[in-house]
Motif scaffolding. Sequence first.
Motif, PDB file in Angstrom:
ATOM      1  N   PHE A 154    -120.118-111.201 -27.452  1.00  0.00           N
ATOM      2  CA  PHE A 154    -120.579-111.715 -28.739  1.00  0.00           C
ATOM      3  C   PHE A 154    -120.722-110.569 -29.747  1.00  0.00           C
ATOM      4  O   PHE A 154    -120.223-110.648 -30.874  1.00  0.00           O
ATOM      5  N   LEU A 155    -121.350-109.482 -29.304  1.00  0.00           N
ATOM      6  CA  LEU A 155    -121.556-108.344 -30.200  1.00  0.00           C
ATOM      7  C   LEU A 155    -120.231-107.734 -30.645  1.00  0.00           C
ATOM      8  O   LEU A 155    -120.084-107.308 -31.789  1.00  0.00           O
ATOM      9  N   SER A 156    -119.256-107.699 -29.728  1.00  0.00           N
ATOM     10  CA  SER A 156    -117.999-107.053 -30.103  1.00  0.00           C
ATOM     11  C   SER A 156    -117.183-107.947 -31.033  1.00  0.00           C
ATOM     12  O   SER A 156    -116.335-107.448 -31.774  1.00  0.00           O
ATOM     13  N   VAL A 157    -117.421-109.252 -31.008  1.00  0.00           N
ATOM     14  CA  VAL A 157    -116.675-110.141 -31.901  1.00  0.00           C
ATOM     15  C   VAL A 157    -117.297-110.140 -33.297  1.00  0.00           C
ATOM     16  O   VAL A 157    -116.598-110.282 -34.294  1.00  0.00           O
ATOM     17  N   ILE A 158    -118.608-109.940 -33.364  1.00  0.00           N
ATOM     18  CA  ILE A 158    -119.321-110.091 -34.635  1.00  0.00           C
ATOM     19  C   ILE A 158    -118.739-109.253 -35.785  1.00  0.00           C
ATOM     20  O   ILE A 158    -118.466-109.808 -36.848  1.00  0.00           O
ATOM     21  N   PRO A 159    -118.519-107.931 -35.619  1.00  0.00           N
ATOM     22  CA  PRO A 159    -118.030-107.161 -36.777  1.00  0.00           C
ATOM     23  C   PRO A 159    -116.731-107.724 -37.344  1.00  0.00           C
ATOM     24  O   PRO A 159    -116.573-107.817 -38.565  1.00  0.00           O
ATOM     25  N   VAL A 160    -115.821-108.095 -36.435  1.00  0.00           N
ATOM     26  CA  VAL A 160    -114.543-108.634 -36.893  1.00  0.00           C
ATOM     27  C   VAL A 160    -114.756-109.956 -37.635  1.00  0.00           C
ATOM     28  O   VAL A 160    -114.165-110.209 -38.687  1.00  0.00           O
ATOM     29  N   MET A 161    -115.639-110.787 -37.076  1.00  0.00           N
ATOM     30  CA  MET A 161    -115.929-112.082 -37.709  1.00  0.00           C
ATOM     31  C   MET A 161    -116.498-111.871 -39.110  1.00  0.00           C
ATOM     32  O   MET A 161    -116.058-112.503 -40.080  1.00  0.00           O
ATOM     33  N   VAL A 162    -117.472-110.977 -39.196  1.00  0.00           N
ATOM     34  CA  VAL A 162    -118.114-110.731 -40.488  1.00  0.00           C
ATOM     35  C   VAL A 162    -117.084-110.250 -41.499  1.00  0.00           C
ATOM     36  O   VAL A 162    -116.998-110.750 -42.628  1.00  0.00           O
ATOM     37  N   TYR A 163    -116.243-109.292 -41.058  1.00  0.00           N
ATOM     38  CA  TYR A 163    -115.216-108.762 -41.944  1.00  0.00           C
ATOM     39  C   TYR A 163    -114.289-109.877 -42.409  1.00  0.00           C
ATOM     40  O   TYR A 163    -113.991-110.011 -43.600  1.00  0.00           O
ATOM     41  N   ASN A 164    -113.880-110.712 -41.454  1.00  0.00           N
ATOM     42  CA  ASN A 164    -112.969-111.818 -41.752  1.00  0.00           C
ATOM     43  C   ASN A 164    -113.566-112.769 -42.785  1.00  0.00           C
ATOM     44  O   ASN A 164    -112.936-113.133 -43.782  1.00  0.00           O
ATOM     45  N   ILE A 165    -114.822-113.144 -42.579  1.00  0.00           N
ATOM     46  CA  ILE A 165    -115.467-114.117 -43.478  1.00  0.00           C
ATOM     47  C   ILE A 165    -115.642-113.501 -44.866  1.00  0.00           C
ATOM     48  O   ILE A 165    -115.323-114.131 -45.881  1.00  0.00           O
TER      49      ILE A 165
END
Lengths: 471, 657
Positions: free
Chosen positions: B638-649
């Motif tokens: 979950f933590l490793s996906v978060i930065p990419v998700m935030v950047y994407n959004i």
Amino acid sequence: MHLSRWKTLLALLFSITLVASACAGSDEAATDDSAATDDSAATDDSADDSSQAADGGEMMVFSGETVIVTGPERDDPSVGALQESLDAFGEEANLVIEYTGDSAWEEQINIQVEAGTEPDISFFPQPGKLADFYRQGDIQALPDSTASIVRDNWDEGWLSFGTVDDTLVGIPAKTDAKSLVWYQPAVFEEKGYEIPETFDAFVALANDMIANGDTPLCVGIESDTATGWPFTDWTEEMVLRFEGPDVYDQWVNHEIPFNDPAIVAQMQAVIDLWNTEGMVFANGGSIQATNFGDNVQPLYDGTCLMHRQANFFASFFGNVVTDDGESVILGESDDPKAIDVFYFPANDGAPLLTAGIVAGAFHDKPEVWAVMEYLSSPAHAERRQEAQRRISGNDVSGYLSAVQGQDMSVYSPIEQSFIDILTNASVARFDASDLMPSQVGAGTFWTEGTSLVAGSIDAQTAADRIEASWP
Amino acid sequence: MKVLVTIVGVAISVGVFSALWVGVNLMFNKATKDWPLFSTLVGALLGFILFVVLHGNELLINPLDEQMDQSWIGRFIAFIWLPAIAAAVGGTVGWFLGRIDDPSTRLAIGIGTGVVAALVIAFMLRDGSGVITIGDGRETEPERSYLPAFRPFALANWTIIGGAVGAGWATLRKSNLIRTVAIFGSIGWLIGAFAASQLGTGPRIAAIIACLVPGLALGYVVGTSKIPNIVGAARIDEGARPWIFVGPAVFFIFVALIAPTILTLVLSFQNADSTEFVGLENYGTALSDPANFDTANWTNIFTSRIFILGLILFAIGLLLAMALGRQTGHTAQVDPPSGAIGISGIALVFFAIVTTLRGTIVNNLWWVFAVTLIATSLGLAIAVLADGVRFERVAKSIVFMPLAISFVGASVVWRLVYQSRDPSQSQTGAMNAAWVAIGRTTSDSSIGQIIWGILLVGAVLGFAYAAIRTLSNDVNMAVLYSVLGLIPIYLLYRLATGGFGALGERNGEFRGEPIQTLSEGPWNNFFLMIVLIWVQTGFAMVILSAAIKAVPGEFIEAAKIDGANDSDIFWRITIPQITPTIIVVVTTVIVLVMKVFDIVRVMTNGNFGTNVLANAMYAESFQFRNVGVGSTLAILLFLSVIPVMVYNIRKQQKEIA
């Protein structure tokens, strides 16, 4: 101590979110019978009190209650025959008994227990797992009346696998002999090979075969999510043969560590045997990539001459592409392609590796105990065996029971010889990996064993890692 | 039957939820029109909800439980009677408070109600002496006790924290200090008295005190409220409306997303069966377990062939960039050829690292890097090359098709492609069959070797011709052709020194050794990645193709007039124009690859060193029942996906704005 306060805080938080569903969703809960946990299950069986009037030794007749049974067996002959036998009893006792076989049973049963949607009865191929559930308070101990019936039907040795902390909680529903070697008698006769009487003779025979240009053994340890278990079987056979039953028991109970030199030596012995040049044929190109059931074809074709595998291996012979299109003849026969078994020999005595399926009950209800009593009875064994032989169309149905007092005529001669081996062994031990905690027995012992077979780690490393994973 | 029951259940719950939503809207309509009615409804609702929560969680003794029969009507009545009474009482209190103006009477009503409610709850709290009926009524389990034993320090702490939060809130929102502190202090007191105490070991008097204090405080808050004038009522109406509208969404996100996340986080700090807190132990286990992160062979990195090859490529790219830079006056001019060679070098070095350091976490990194890079570049290449070609639609449809197949389906298909058989048998998997055929023809038969030789020499000549032709106007393409030409030259070398493909012999006869695609590490990981690349290339292609088509034609025309060749147009116009789209594709693929599960589960189940985080998490949680470590792996994922998700959004939001 920290736990309770955080749990309660979470429960409080969560209950706030449940407000809407609680005040709006009571109708929903009452109609959704799959979530039959608290206040909703009353919908399907309202008239269950009547059954409690009937008691005593006579067969109880119920009023159509449903008993849910689950287990890992899911091949057609097994499921069909088991359901047929359960239906027959259901008709007598006026019960609806549903069996569901699930390939992901291993995980499902954990999830169901956690969610409180566990079945009434489940079949455990791993008594260790049954014991875990019993100690957690999920599995119910057999009531005295049921226990005494089960004790009448089964030999004490078999009941020990369903006994946890001196309480009988599980009943054997199926018994298997594992120390068997499958071979083609006609080929042995033609090439002048003798059935070995000791383990040393077995190895000598294999070396003779290699010298003659034959491949002695077929080995495959691939088995989907259970890949690696045939390796654990081989290791157990070796421990039982060369370290003896006492060390075996200490190993199972973790009184000696898994990486004890004795165990590492036997793991290495298996690998050394398999890695002998020309010893093993693996249909999939490597031992770890070959499904254990795929080895029926090379055995039939004579590509390899022997295969050590339990009696349930018989059910795979239906997949063989035969020369004449008929099914493979199993057992003693004049047929030149017939396949038979011999006992996987030991240098001392006749130790036997066994396995089986133990049934445990999750709910303390009279109809559940009635089904449990039935599952332990010779009548069930006879019915299931009769149906399973019919459905599989094989001489070996894949089912075997060592229950006392059954009519042996339902078994074919080769199956009767399995039962003889089962009941006559000098020392019998249950499959160790099935008795160990599931992290080990259904986890690292398989996976690290697979890595060991694949050659990516050595026996000491594998054993060290398995030991480290022991809970 | 079950389907019907489910459909009816869903229909009823949807109906009840919509009715509830409409009802709450209508209720707030009344705030400005009919205050006493609104007050009555609010009182009834609060009373109802409070007791549904307490009663529904079986915190309170239920004397009706055994009286009622076990039909669903009986059980419903046994449940609803207490919330119903509470609703009636709450409604009555609300009705009075909606009409009576006199402050002292209001205070009396408020405090009286608070005290009575507190005493009722305190005396009805379960003390562990009874049983709870479960299932279809024939099973029971002992009830828990909820009587608290105070920890004075924790109680004081929580109350002070609550009061302080209230004081802060009041200052910020400029609301009444005493009332706000009373509300938040009560919440703090409740947490301190129940959650932070030892539940189930205290005396009844503790429960009474625990309930009475917030009862008095909240009663005071209610009692000191005033009937609002029309402006105040309108403010209440308007303030509540947005919450009603986002309420359902917030509710479902909380139940389905936030609550499980919090729970998983808590579980990750607990032991295997979630009975004890173990701090960061699970994280230590997860990160130090050699199965997850194995650095044992790290020195082998420097001796691995692809590491050296990667370094050489990187050096060549750097030198090329510096040579080009001299022409333009920069230190280094990163042009497509130098850039591509440099990136390939870096990729090879990365591959060398991930194939030497083994473990689940390393595998995940490798997946993310390889699948994202290859699927995006392939998709981009196909999108560009197919653009405007005659059979564009057919070609693109074929590339797109795998996306319609489930991961499990694709895995089953590729398992068949990868299948291997013993060298003595004929290969049944397409890949190994081809590999063995190549090996046979390149090593065994002279005719085969001659044909291969002609083909390869032809290929070398073809690349050489293409390179020379493009050299004059498009240096980039010339470099590309030259690099590609190295491949047939290498194969010719192999052909001369024994052949390539599946080789091997036994007793003088050819017996090609198949690739153990799935069980031979560490490259079996890459064979698994090919499945996902096969599926995801279509996705990248479709999105990028749409972006390429949206590049304005004028730009390209202008460039052509200025004398730009095809690669100039691609590298200097198309790529900069579609960079935002490429980033969206890359981030989407990264998030998807990070979570890869099905392919590994179906094809190897994580054996042979192919495990990934999602599969390890599943195995730990559900097979080995080590919920602690399983949750830890989930949190790491979950933590490793978060930065990419935030950047994407963020990126998408910027694009919309």
